[in-house]
Structures are given as C-alpha cells and as structure tokens.
Design a protein around this motif. Structure first.
Motif: not given
Length: 329
Positions: A307-329
């Motif tokens: 949807a974002i791509k089809n809107s032709h909005a600017p695309v950042p070269l890199y993005t921190k669009g993630y989160r880190i989660t622990k596998i084990f407590e």
C-alpha cells in the motif's frame, strides 16, 4: 555561500590530514592482519570464507528470498534469479534503493539469514576489536537494467562516492559479500582519493555529486568480486556500482561495523549532522544474539508495504522498523 574546499588550506590542516590518513591506515592494517586472506590495497582487503560457512549463508539467503517470492520451497539459484527479474515491479518489500527489506511474513527466515552471517563474521578472528555492527544486515539486489529516474537520484550507487557522504560514520568498515548472480558484469569498482583530501572529505554531503571533483587517484583494478569472498572497505575509500550489461542481477549481503580502540581517530573527525542514512549499529554483543537468544521482529506486513509503495510515498534508504524480543525468559 562558497563551496567548502576539500583540499587542506593551511600547513596545519595538511599536517592533520596526513596524520589522520596514516592513523586510519594503521587501524585498518590491524584489522587486515587479523582477518584478511588477501590484502593488496591500502583501503581494501579480502577474506575468503570456508566453503561450508558460505554455503550456510547462501541457503539461508535463498530461503529468505524464496519466502519473499511466496514460494513453498527453496528455489534454485537459476529459478530464484528469473523470478526476481519477473517480480521486480511487484515485490512490495523491494525498496528500489536495492534492498529486499524483511516484513512480518519473513521474520523467521530472515532471523536465520542474520544468524548465519553473524556466525561467519564471528569466526573471522577479530572479535575483541569489534565495537558495533549494523542491524539488520542488508540483502541487496542490483539489477543490470536501471530505471531512467535513478540517474537523477542524489545518492545512487552508480556515482563514485564514499558512504560517509550519505551519513555513514567515518570510522566504519564496509563489508560486501556477493551471494548470487552476475558479479562479473554487475560489479563494484573501488579505489582511493588523495591522502591529503581524506579528512576534509569525511563529511555528509547533499548528494554524491557534491564530491564528484574528488579524484580516484588509485584504482583497485584487480579486486574482482568473487562469490564466497568478503570485501572489507575502509570508509575513506571510493567506490561505485558498475553495470556492463543491461540484464540480469547481482545479489549480495552488506553491512558496516565500527571497531574498538580508535578513540584518537574518532576524535579527529568533525561531528556529523544529518545525512540520508541512519546509524543502524548496535553493540556487537547484542548483534551476535539475534537468531540465537533474541529475535528481530518486523511488524509491517507485505500488504502494508504494498500500500505504501503504491502510494508513491518516499522510501527511506534504511529504516529501524523493527523490535527485538527475547526468545527465552
């Protein structure tokens, strides 16, 4: 406002520039002595991976790419390349800046890919020197056929440049590992600018064109890309993507790291502001845990990316669009 000169203007500036260059060489040489299987150039060395390590990375990369293509099986190299050529315009997570960005549907496959790259890097033998590393690593696809609008982009890789000009830390080392495709005709050419220009050139620029007058005085002509070989390039180096054919594509993984014990070197570099690229680095100890103790999670779905791509909005070269989660407590 007059354009800032890249050439040292005073005797003090010239002396500082030379000091910076030789200190950088000493630090880079120290890395090479620990890691390199081949070093014939001042700002570039190579490490040929053990075949089994390279094969693990290739399998993990093929698994990730096949998942992006919605394939229920791991595709062969030939079929994978053909399908990527056909799907170039339709892949929601292909950014157009060359990156195949992981989305929610590829979380597990990408974590395996990230882990195999980290496992190989850990075995290079310089772990006590590594401070921080890019997360995630970049799966990059470079097509032989370019779009006409790409030539006008301010930071297109086909223009000769240093990554520092786009915002990469000046004390970084850039790693490229070719994985699949045509690396003979869709390749990278690298070299050096004059020593006395290095320090002044370690700054963010408005575009790669701003540095076009900085000459490449030494060309690394014999440094030919080989599958299974990691290429380590000091951030002071110049390089560019070269296409000798308007067909096919090259797939590689790249990332950057910063080393320890270089405080004097960092202190010589002017503080940077702005730049196209974010600082994507995390502490090395945390980087090594991804895929083992932690998962890197991407919440955006392929449908949302489409949807974002089809809107032709600017695309950042890199993005921190993630989160880190622990596998084990």
């Amino acid at each position: 406002m007059s354009k800032k000169s890249i050439f040292p203007q005073t005797s003090h500036e010239k002396e500082k520039s030379v000091e910076f260059s030789y200190l950088g060489d000493r630090l880079f040489e120290e890395l090479a002595q620990r890691i390199a299987t081949k070093k014939q150039y001042r700002l570039l060395f190579e490490h040929t991976l053990k075949p089994e390590l390279f094969e693990q990375i290739r399998i993990a990369a093929a698994t990730y790419i096949s998942t992006c293509l919605n394939s229920p099986i791991i595709l062969s190299e030939a079929e994978m390349l053909q399908r990527l050529l056909e799907a170039r315009e339709d892949l929601p997570n292909y950014t157009g800046t060359g990156l195949l960005m992981p989305k929610q549907e590829q979380v597990l496959a990408f974590n395996l890919f990230q882990k195999t790259v980290a496992d190989a890097f850990y075995q290079l033998g310089a772990n006590d020197l590594i401070d921080a590393v890019d997360l995630p690593v970049n799966l990059r696809m470079v097509y032989g056929k370019t779009k006409s609008k790409n030539a006008a982009l301010p930071f297109t890789s086909s223009k000769r440049h240093s990554d520092v000009w786009a915002g990469v830390p000046a004390d970084a080392t850039v790693i490229v590992l070719p994985l699949f495709g045509d690396i003979e005709h869709i390749t990278i050419e690298a070299g050096e600018m004059p020593r006395e220009m290095e320090l002044q050139a370690m700054r963010v620029m408005s575009s790669f064109d701003e540095g076009k007058d900085i000459p490449m005085v030494v060309s690394y002509k014999e440094a030919k890309l080989q599958h299974g070989t990691m290429y380590f390039n000091d951030a002071r180096g110049l390089h560019q993507t070269v296409r000798r054919k308007r067909e096919g594509l090259r797939i590689s993984v790249d990332f950057r790291f910063r080393r320890k014990f270089n405080e004097d070197y960092r202190a010589m570099i002017p503080q940077q502001f702005g730049g196209l690229e974010e600082d994507m680095s995390v502490p090395y100890e945390e980087w090594l845990k991804v895929g083992k103790e932690h998962l890197i999670v991407f919440d955006e779905t392929m449908a949302q990316a489409s949807a974002i791509k089809n809107s032709h909005a600017p695309v950042p070269l890199y993005t921190k669009g993630y989160r880190i989660t622990k596998i084990f407590e």
